[in-house]
Design a protein around this motif. Structure first.
Motif, PDB file in Angstrom:
ATOM      1  N   ALA A  67       6.893  -7.547 -10.379  1.00 31.28           N
ATOM      2  CA  ALA A  67       7.283  -7.311  -8.989  1.00 31.28           C
ATOM      3  C   ALA A  67       7.541  -8.627  -8.252  1.00 31.28           C
ATOM      4  CB  ALA A  67       6.189  -6.517  -8.280  1.00 31.28           C
ATOM      5  N   ILE A  68       6.673  -9.612  -8.461  1.00 32.51           N
ATOM      6  CA  ILE A  68       6.871 -10.912  -7.804  1.00 32.51           C
ATOM      7  C   ILE A  68       8.132 -11.599  -8.348  1.00 32.51           C
ATOM      8  CG2 ILE A  68       5.898 -13.221  -7.484  1.00 32.51           C
ATOM      9  CD1 ILE A  68       3.110 -11.905  -7.572  1.00 32.51           C
ATOM     10  N   TRP A  69       8.325 -11.517  -9.677  1.00 34.76           N
ATOM     11  CA  TRP A  69       9.523 -12.102 -10.295  1.00 34.76           C
ATOM     12  C   TRP A  69      10.782 -11.506  -9.699  1.00 34.76           C
ATOM     13  CZ3 TRP A  69      13.454  -9.729 -12.994  1.00 34.76           C
ATOM     14  CH2 TRP A  69      14.338 -10.573 -13.674  1.00 34.76           C
ATOM     15  N   ALA A  70      10.808 -10.184  -9.538  1.00 35.79           N
ATOM     16  CA  ALA A  70      11.983  -9.511  -8.982  1.00 35.79           C
ATOM     17  C   ALA A  70      12.223  -9.939  -7.544  1.00 35.79           C
ATOM     18  CB  ALA A  70      11.788  -7.996  -9.056  1.00 35.79           C
ATOM     19  N   SER A  71      11.155 -10.079  -6.775  1.00 35.16           N
ATOM     20  CA  SER A  71      11.300 -10.467  -5.369  1.00 35.16           C
ATOM     21  C   SER A  71      11.873 -11.875  -5.243  1.00 35.16           C
ATOM     22  CB  SER A  71       9.937 -10.393  -4.670  1.00 35.16           C
ATOM     23  OG  SER A  71       9.409  -9.090  -4.759  1.00 35.16           O
ATOM     24  N   LYS A  72      11.456 -12.759  -6.130  1.00 36.35           N
ATOM     25  CA  LYS A  72      11.987 -14.129  -6.077  1.00 36.35           C
ATOM     26  C   LYS A  72      13.436 -14.179  -6.535  1.00 36.35           C
ATOM     27  CE  LYS A  72       9.339 -17.587  -7.152  1.00 36.35           C
ATOM     28  NZ  LYS A  72       8.419 -18.510  -7.858  1.00 36.35           N
TER      29      LYS A  72
ATOM     30  N   VAL B 282       3.890   4.050 -10.175  1.00 31.58           N
ATOM     31  CA  VAL B 282       3.975   3.853  -8.723  1.00 31.58           C
ATOM     32  C   VAL B 282       2.667   3.267  -8.188  1.00 31.58           C
ATOM     33  CG1 VAL B 282       4.175   5.027  -6.500  1.00 31.58           C
ATOM     34  CG2 VAL B 282       5.705   5.639  -8.360  1.00 31.58           C
ATOM     35  N   LEU B 283       1.539   3.756  -8.698  1.00 21.58           N
ATOM     36  CA  LEU B 283       0.244   3.244  -8.239  1.00 21.58           C
ATOM     37  C   LEU B 283       0.066   1.767  -8.590  1.00 21.58           C
ATOM     38  CD1 LEU B 283      -2.115   6.226  -9.151  1.00 21.58           C
ATOM     39  CD2 LEU B 283      -1.338   5.542  -6.885  1.00 21.58           C
ATOM     40  N   LEU B 284       0.691   1.322  -9.666  1.00 21.97           N
ATOM     41  CA  LEU B 284       0.583  -0.075 -10.071  1.00 21.97           C
ATOM     42  C   LEU B 284       1.543  -0.971  -9.299  1.00 21.97           C
ATOM     43  CD1 LEU B 284       0.281   0.420 -13.941  1.00 21.97           C
ATOM     44  CD2 LEU B 284      -1.531  -0.313 -12.385  1.00 21.97           C
ATOM     45  N   ILE B 285       2.748  -0.455  -9.021  1.00 25.14           N
ATOM     46  CA  ILE B 285       3.763  -1.250  -8.318  1.00 25.14           C
ATOM     47  C   ILE B 285       3.490  -1.310  -6.817  1.00 25.14           C
ATOM     48  CG2 ILE B 285       6.226  -1.374  -7.729  1.00 25.14           C
ATOM     49  CD1 ILE B 285       5.717  -2.168 -10.557  1.00 25.14           C
ATOM     50  N   ALA B 286       2.914  -0.251  -6.259  1.00 23.42           N
ATOM     51  CA  ALA B 286       2.750  -0.153  -4.802  1.00 23.42           C
ATOM     52  C   ALA B 286       1.961  -1.310  -4.182  1.00 23.42           C
ATOM     53  CB  ALA B 286       2.103   1.184  -4.446  1.00 23.42           C
ATOM     54  N   PRO B 287       0.805  -1.723  -4.740  1.00 22.87           N
ATOM     55  CA  PRO B 287       0.058  -2.813  -4.096  1.00 22.87           C
ATOM     56  C   PRO B 287       0.854  -4.114  -3.985  1.00 22.87           C
ATOM     57  CG  PRO B 287      -1.316  -1.678  -5.704  1.00 22.87           C
ATOM     58  CD  PRO B 287       0.076  -1.175  -5.903  1.00 22.87           C
ATOM     59  N   VAL B 288       1.639  -4.436  -5.024  1.00 24.01           N
ATOM     60  CA  VAL B 288       2.439  -5.657  -4.978  1.00 24.01           C
ATOM     61  C   VAL B 288       3.584  -5.490  -3.977  1.00 24.01           C
ATOM     62  CG1 VAL B 288       3.642  -7.360  -6.377  1.00 24.01           C
ATOM     63  CG2 VAL B 288       1.878  -5.958  -7.393  1.00 24.01           C
ATOM     64  N   THR B 289       4.115  -4.294  -3.873  1.00 21.45           N
ATOM     65  CA  THR B 289       5.171  -4.017  -2.888  1.00 21.45           C
ATOM     66  C   THR B 289       4.656  -4.273  -1.479  1.00 21.45           C
ATOM     67  OG1 THR B 289       6.121  -2.324  -4.338  1.00 21.45           O
ATOM     68  CG2 THR B 289       6.769  -2.272  -2.021  1.00 21.45           C
ATOM     69  N   LEU B 290       3.434  -3.845  -1.223  1.00 15.05           N
ATOM     70  CA  LEU B 290       2.835  -4.083   0.094  1.00 15.05           C
ATOM     71  C   LEU B 290       2.700  -5.574   0.369  1.00 15.05           C
ATOM     72  CD1 LEU B 290       0.018  -1.358   0.049  1.00 15.05           C
ATOM     73  CD2 LEU B 290       2.169  -1.286   1.320  1.00 15.05           C
ATOM     74  N   LEU B 291       2.322  -6.336  -0.663  1.00 12.51           N
ATOM     75  CA  LEU B 291       2.199  -7.790  -0.516  1.00 12.51           C
ATOM     76  C   LEU B 291       3.545  -8.424  -0.199  1.00 12.51           C
ATOM     77  CD1 LEU B 291       0.781 -10.542  -0.819  1.00 12.51           C
ATOM     78  CD2 LEU B 291       1.213 -10.388  -3.281  1.00 12.51           C
ATOM     79  N   VAL B 292       4.576  -8.042  -0.950  1.00 17.99           N
ATOM     80  CA  VAL B 292       5.908  -8.612  -0.750  1.00 17.99           C
ATOM     81  C   VAL B 292       6.440  -8.253   0.631  1.00 17.99           C
ATOM     82  CG1 VAL B 292       8.296  -8.538  -1.539  1.00 17.99           C
ATOM     83  CG2 VAL B 292       6.442  -8.660  -3.203  1.00 17.99           C
ATOM     84  N   CYS B 293       6.264  -7.008   1.045  1.00 17.51           N
ATOM     85  CA  CYS B 293       6.755  -6.569   2.356  1.00 17.51           C
ATOM     86  C   CYS B 293       6.032  -7.303   3.482  1.00 17.51           C
ATOM     87  CB  CYS B 293       6.579  -5.061   2.515  1.00 17.51           C
ATOM     88  SG  CYS B 293       7.692  -4.084   1.496  1.00 17.51           S
ATOM     89  N   GLU B 294       4.746  -7.565   3.271  1.00 17.48           N
ATOM     90  CA  GLU B 294       3.989  -8.324   4.271  1.00 17.48           C
ATOM     91  C   GLU B 294       4.537  -9.732   4.393  1.00 17.48           C
ATOM     92  OE1 GLU B 294      -0.587  -9.894   5.114  1.00 17.48           O
ATOM     93  OE2 GLU B 294      -0.156  -8.559   3.428  1.00 17.48           O
ATOM     94  N   ARG B 295       4.857 -10.354   3.253  1.00 22.61           N
ATOM     95  CA  ARG B 295       5.403 -11.715   3.281  1.00 22.61           C
ATOM     96  C   ARG B 295       6.801 -11.733   3.915  1.00 22.61           C
ATOM     97  NH1 ARG B 295       2.796 -15.467  -0.113  1.00 22.61           N
ATOM     98  NH2 ARG B 295       0.606 -14.858  -0.178  1.00 22.61           N
ATOM     99  N   LEU B 296       7.581 -10.671   3.665  1.00 26.08           N
ATOM    100  CA  LEU B 296       8.939 -10.609   4.225  1.00 26.08           C
ATOM    101  C   LEU B 296       8.939 -10.182   5.694  1.00 26.08           C
ATOM    102  CD1 LEU B 296      10.982  -8.949   1.334  1.00 26.08           C
ATOM    103  CD2 LEU B 296      11.173 -11.308   2.139  1.00 26.08           C
ATOM    104  N   GLY B 297       7.839  -9.587   6.146  1.00 23.59           N
ATOM    105  CA  GLY B 297       7.757  -9.117   7.514  1.00 23.59           C
ATOM    106  C   GLY B 297       8.571  -7.848   7.751  1.00 23.59           C
TER     107      GLY B 297
ATOM    108  N   ARG C  41      10.163 -16.231   6.609  1.00 28.94           N
ATOM    109  CA  ARG C  41       9.532 -15.220   5.751  1.00 28.94           C
ATOM    110  C   ARG C  41      10.051 -15.322   4.316  1.00 28.94           C
ATOM    111  NH1 ARG C  41       5.031 -12.463   7.724  1.00 28.94           N
ATOM    112  NH2 ARG C  41       5.334 -11.923   9.903  1.00 28.94           N
ATOM    113  N   VAL C  42      11.324 -15.647   4.191  1.00 31.31           N
ATOM    114  CA  VAL C  42      11.911 -15.802   2.861  1.00 31.31           C
ATOM    115  C   VAL C  42      11.203 -16.924   2.105  1.00 31.31           C
ATOM    116  CG1 VAL C  42      14.012 -16.375   1.575  1.00 31.31           C
ATOM    117  CG2 VAL C  42      14.149 -14.947   3.621  1.00 31.31           C
ATOM    118  N   ALA C  43      10.898 -17.998   2.810  1.00 30.02           N
ATOM    119  CA  ALA C  43      10.213 -19.132   2.185  1.00 30.02           C
ATOM    120  C   ALA C  43       8.839 -18.726   1.674  1.00 30.02           C
ATOM    121  CB  ALA C  43      10.090 -20.274   3.200  1.00 30.02           C
TER     122      ALA C  43
ATOM    123  N   LEU D 194       5.577 -17.711  -3.759  1.00 28.38           N
ATOM    124  CA  LEU D 194       4.687 -16.976  -4.670  1.00 28.38           C
ATOM    125  C   LEU D 194       4.914 -17.434  -6.105  1.00 28.38           C
ATOM    126  CD1 LEU D 194       5.088 -13.352  -3.227  1.00 28.38           C
ATOM    127  CD2 LEU D 194       3.110 -14.862  -2.950  1.00 28.38           C
ATOM    128  N   ASN D 195       3.860 -17.524  -6.865  1.00 22.21           N
ATOM    129  CA  ASN D 195       3.950 -17.935  -8.266  1.00 22.21           C
ATOM    130  C   ASN D 195       3.626 -16.739  -9.158  1.00 22.21           C
ATOM    131  OD1 ASN D 195       3.911 -19.111 -10.766  1.00 22.21           O
ATOM    132  ND2 ASN D 195       2.421 -20.700 -10.261  1.00 22.21           N
TER     133      ASN D 195
END
Length: 301
Positions: free
Chosen positions: A81-86, A116-131, A206-208, A213-214
């Motif tokens: 999920a983090i790889w895809a977001s970057k 979905v249960l596995l992807i959702a927590p990381v999605t919340l993290l990414v959305c928080e970082r993106l605002g 927010r993009v920065a 994220l690593n």
């Protein structure tokens, strides 16, 4: 007996559909009534192929859930999920599309609810970082999970039930369902900008944050990831070639789960937490209810 069996089934179905009570309680409660009334006996419920619990379905689900439970300890879902977001370079729309693609692909290979249960927590993290609001992203993943889950025999529990009852193989789903699922998925991705318009505005700072994220830090155990990858590949080879090697998908899933448990040091509570016991019990109760309709001749008529 036929009227009683049909009445119990309809009441249980109504309770499940309206969610007045928990679906597991409704299914098991209905199963208890038909058993207590003598409509279904032990042989009918547990040993009959026509009227009993389909253990192929139950153990295929159980085996895949255990495998996913071990796999989640590696952190590979968070990494992806983090790889895809970057790779989306902070574009909210591209993030949504990539996460939807990952969810659909994972749902075709694994149980879609667990995915979905596995992807959702990381999605919340990414959305928080993106605002941005996470609800549209989570909805897109749910839709993508349902679409991707239809592609293979193991993608969704109903697929397993249908395949077991109709005598369909893993390859039957690949040949007939996967091409259609790819078309539907492409149409869905094309509609995302319209379905969730107004949800993709991101401030530059927010993009920065997202780009900082690593994803490598998400991988917690490389050796375990390699073991899981090898075992999972072997399980899917067995799925595809089961008509040649004469190993049923349920047996392949259980062998894969047992092998992972044997060659890894993951504590039982860690992978057992991923087993959706409610889903397994729900299907068991539903099999008994439907079996009572078969036994009393309701379905035949």
């Amino acid at each position: 007996m036929a009227i009683l069996a049909l009445s119990v089934f309809l009441i249980a179905y109504l309770l499940i559909a309206t969610e007045k009570i928990n679906k597991v309680k409704a299914a098991l409660g209905g199963a208890a009534i038909v058993a207590g009334a003598g409509i279904a006996e032990a042989d009918d419920m547990f040993y009959s192929r026509e009227t009993g619990i389909d253990w192929n379905v139950i153990f295929l689900l159980l085996g895949m859930m255990v495998i996913v439970g071990v796999l989640r300890q590696t952190g590979v879902f968070e990494y992806t999920a983090i790889w895809a977001s970057k790779r989306a370079k902070g574009s909210a729309l591209r993030v949504m599309i990539l996460l939807a693609l990952i969810t659909a692909g994972a749902s075709a290979l694994l149980d879609n609810v667990t995915t979905v249960l596995l992807i959702a927590p990381v999605t919340l993290l990414v959305c928080e970082r993106l605002g941005v609001k996470p609800v549209p992203f989570l909805l897109a993943e749910v839709f993508a999970s349902n679409i991707g889950g239809a592609a293979t025999l193991v993608g969704d529990p109903p697929n397993i039930v249908i395949a077991s009852r109709a005598g369909l193989s893993f390859n039957d789903f690949l040949v007939h369902m996967t091409p259609l699922v790819l078309i539907v998925l492409a149409a869905f991705l094309a509609l995302l900008p319209l379905l969730f318009r107004g949800s993709f505005t991101v401030e530059p700072e927010r993009v920065a944050e997202v780009m900082s994220l690593n994803e490598r830090e998400a991988i917690r155990d490389v050796r375990l990831l390699i073991k899981c990858g090898v075992v999972l590949a072997m399980v899917f080879v067995a799925f595809i070639t089961h008509s040649i090697i004469h190993v049923e998908p349920a047996v392949a899933a259980l062998l894969g789960a047992g092998t992972l448990i044997a060659i890894t040091r993951v504590e039982p509570e860690r992978y057992l937490d991923s087993v959706e016991w409610e889903t397994l019990l729900f299907f068991a109760g539903l099999f008994i209810l439907v079996g009572s309709l078969v036994k009393t001749g309701v379905i035949g008529r």
